[in-house]
Design a protein around this motif. Structure first.
Motif, mmCIF file in Angstrom:
data_model
loop_
_atom_site.group_PDB
_atom_site.id
_atom_site.type_symbol
_atom_site.label_atom_id
_atom_site.label_comp_id
_atom_site.label_asym_id
_atom_site.label_seq_id
_atom_site.Cartn_x
_atom_site.Cartn_y
_atom_site.Cartn_z
ATOM 1 N N PHE A 90 0.833 -1.196 0.000
ATOM 2 C CA PHE A 90 0.000 0.000 0.000
ATOM 3 C C PHE A 90 0.870 1.249 0.000
ATOM 4 C CE2 PHE A 90 -1.786 3.461 2.513
ATOM 5 C CZ PHE A 90 -2.931 3.732 1.789
ATOM 6 N N ALA A 91 1.928 1.203 0.811
ATOM 7 C CA ALA A 91 2.795 2.368 0.959
ATOM 8 C C ALA A 91 3.484 2.728 -0.345
ATOM 9 C CB ALA A 91 3.827 2.100 2.046
ATOM 10 N N THR A 92 4.070 1.766 -1.016
ATOM 11 C CA THR A 92 4.811 2.084 -2.231
ATOM 12 C C THR A 92 3.893 2.450 -3.380
ATOM 13 O OG1 THR A 92 4.949 -0.259 -2.824
ATOM 14 C CG2 THR A 92 6.833 0.690 -1.648
ATOM 15 N N GLN A 93 2.672 1.964 -3.376
ATOM 16 C CA GLN A 93 1.739 2.301 -4.454
ATOM 17 C C GLN A 93 1.358 3.772 -4.432
ATOM 18 O OE1 GLN A 93 -1.588 -0.255 -3.821
ATOM 19 N NE2 GLN A 93 -0.624 -2.033 -4.781
ATOM 20 N N HIS A 94 1.392 4.377 -3.269
ATOM 21 C CA HIS A 94 0.914 5.741 -3.131
ATOM 22 C C HIS A 94 2.015 6.791 -3.043
ATOM 23 C CE1 HIS A 94 -2.629 3.337 -2.269
ATOM 24 N NE2 HIS A 94 -3.317 4.375 -2.687
ATOM 25 N N ILE A 95 3.244 6.377 -3.189
ATOM 26 C CA ILE A 95 4.350 7.328 -3.189
ATOM 27 C C ILE A 95 4.717 7.597 -4.639
ATOM 28 C CG2 ILE A 95 6.731 7.765 -2.508
ATOM 29 C CD1 ILE A 95 6.346 5.742 -0.248
ATOM 30 N N PRO A 96 4.711 8.858 -5.039
ATOM 31 C CA PRO A 96 5.097 9.171 -6.421
ATOM 32 C C PRO A 96 6.527 8.729 -6.707
ATOM 33 C CG PRO A 96 4.095 11.073 -5.341
ATOM 34 C CD PRO A 96 4.316 10.030 -4.284
ATOM 35 N N ASP A 97 6.714 8.134 -7.856
ATOM 36 C CA ASP A 97 8.006 7.606 -8.288
ATOM 37 C C ASP A 97 9.119 8.640 -8.211
ATOM 38 O OD1 ASP A 97 9.020 5.107 -9.464
ATOM 39 O OD2 ASP A 97 9.581 6.428 -11.131
ATOM 40 N N GLU A 98 8.839 9.848 -8.688
ATOM 41 C CA GLU A 98 9.873 10.876 -8.711
ATOM 42 C C GLU A 98 10.288 11.319 -7.313
ATOM 43 O OE1 GLU A 98 5.938 12.923 -8.959
ATOM 44 O OE2 GLU A 98 6.844 11.360 -10.157
ATOM 45 N N ARG A 99 9.408 11.176 -6.328
ATOM 46 C CA ARG A 99 9.760 11.531 -4.950
ATOM 47 C C ARG A 99 10.784 10.567 -4.387
ATOM 48 N NH1 ARG A 99 7.209 15.800 -2.589
ATOM 49 N NH2 ARG A 99 5.007 15.845 -3.044
ATOM 50 N N VAL A 100 10.662 9.319 -4.743
ATOM 51 C CA VAL A 100 11.560 8.301 -4.226
ATOM 52 C C VAL A 100 12.878 8.303 -4.992
ATOM 53 C CG1 VAL A 100 11.871 5.821 -3.842
ATOM 54 C CG2 VAL A 100 9.626 6.871 -3.486
ATOM 55 N N PHE A 101 12.807 8.407 -6.320
ATOM 56 C CA PHE A 101 13.985 8.214 -7.155
ATOM 57 C C PHE A 101 14.536 9.478 -7.806
ATOM 58 C CE2 PHE A 101 11.697 4.172 -7.125
ATOM 59 C CZ PHE A 101 12.705 3.334 -6.684
ATOM 60 N N GLY A 102 13.870 10.608 -7.628
ATOM 61 C CA GLY A 102 14.269 11.837 -8.312
ATOM 62 C C GLY A 102 15.697 12.258 -8.069
ATOM 63 N N GLU A 103 16.105 12.337 -6.815
ATOM 64 C CA GLU A 103 17.466 12.776 -6.504
ATOM 65 C C GLU A 103 18.493 11.747 -6.972
ATOM 66 O OE1 GLU A 103 20.278 14.240 -2.795
ATOM 67 O OE2 GLU A 103 18.160 13.885 -2.429
ATOM 68 N N ALA A 104 18.192 10.475 -6.752
ATOM 69 C CA ALA A 104 19.124 9.421 -7.180
ATOM 70 C C ALA A 104 19.284 9.443 -8.696
ATOM 71 C CB ALA A 104 18.633 8.055 -6.712
ATOM 72 N N GLN A 105 18.190 9.642 -9.410
ATOM 73 C CA GLN A 105 18.255 9.692 -10.877
ATOM 74 C C GLN A 105 19.069 10.908 -11.336
ATOM 75 O OE1 GLN A 105 17.352 7.405 -13.114
ATOM 76 N NE2 GLN A 105 18.238 8.716 -14.668
ATOM 77 N N ALA A 106 18.882 12.029 -10.690
ATOM 78 C CA ALA A 106 19.640 13.233 -11.047
ATOM 79 C C ALA A 106 21.135 13.041 -10.779
ATOM 80 C CB ALA A 106 19.122 14.441 -10.263
ATOM 81 N N LEU A 107 21.465 12.413 -9.653
ATOM 82 C CA LEU A 107 22.868 12.146 -9.329
ATOM 83 C C LEU A 107 23.473 11.139 -10.302
ATOM 84 C CD1 LEU A 107 22.660 12.040 -5.445
ATOM 85 C CD2 LEU A 107 23.984 13.674 -6.811
ATOM 86 N N ARG A 108 22.685 10.154 -10.689
ATOM 87 C CA ARG A 108 23.163 9.163 -11.659
ATOM 88 C C ARG A 108 23.485 9.849 -12.988
ATOM 89 N NH1 ARG A 108 20.268 3.424 -13.283
ATOM 90 N NH2 ARG A 108 21.873 2.764 -14.742
ATOM 91 N N GLN A 109 22.588 10.711 -13.424
ATOM 92 C CA GLN A 109 22.804 11.433 -14.679
ATOM 93 C C GLN A 109 24.047 12.315 -14.590
ATOM 94 O OE1 GLN A 109 21.052 11.047 -17.570
ATOM 95 N NE2 GLN A 109 22.671 12.299 -18.427
ATOM 96 N N LYS A 110 24.212 12.974 -13.462
ATOM 97 C CA LYS A 110 25.382 13.834 -13.269
ATOM 98 C C LYS A 110 26.667 13.004 -13.289
ATOM 99 C CE LYS A 110 27.207 17.434 -10.253
ATOM 100 N NZ LYS A 110 27.023 18.200 -9.014
#
Length: 182
Positions: A19-39
């Protein structure tokens, strides 16, 4: 960061990881990690800081998989945090490698432009092998070994470049001789 903590708290209170993971927006969880990966990728971390970059990718992919399966939010959060830390370390190590291994990088670039990877593959492969040793030693904090392997890779890249240039010119000369004989 604050919002992520609120979502984690809500998930824990709900007591249902799916239930918890279904209601958390993807970008909230992975946004910073994705930005750091790209950098890190833009900085050249896959080549200049392979260990920390690969660890970041591994943790990131594991977090993505667990998130999509609705696994425990705390587990996903730990994996995302670990990936962010690894990508930050990869970015730092990339900057250090660019300074410490400046000459081997320049020799590699010259050998690459001469197409040494095609025309002198064994010398190129040795340069790559020693360069990898240098970057991994640097990531482990062993500056002396990094400099040693860096110097060795530089020599192999220079040899590869020279052999590639010779090979190209000799091939052209042979081709002209064959044409002249016809």
């Amino acid at each position: 960061m604050k919002n992520r903590s609120i979502y984690v708290l809500l998930a824990l209170l709900a007591g249902q990881p799916a239930f918890a993971t279904q209601h958390i927006p993807d970008e909230r969880v992975f946004g910073e990690a994705q930005a750091l990966r790209q950098k890190a990728e833009t900085a050249g971390a896959p080549f200049l800081a392979p260990e920390s970059y690969e660890k970041g990718v591994k943790d990131y992919d594991r977090a993505r998989a667990d998130f999509s399966k609705g696994r425990d939010v705390q587990r996903v959060y730990k994996q995302v945090t670990a990936s962010e830390d690894s990508f930050r370390r990869a970015i730092e190590n990339t900057e250090l490698a660019r300074t410490t291994l400046r000459n081997p990088i320049a020799s590699r670039t010259a050998a690459d432009e001469a197409e040494a990877f095609k025309l002198a593959p064994s010398d190129w492969a040795e340069g790559e092998r020693h360069f990898t040793y240098a970057t991994r030693a640097l990531e482990k904090g062993n500056l002396k070994a990094a400099q040693k392997y860096g110097k060795e890779s530089e020599q192999y890249y220079q040899l590869a470049e020279l052999n590639a240039i010779k090979g190209r010119h000799l091939a052209e000369a042979r081709s002209l001789i064959i044409e002249a004989d016809r």
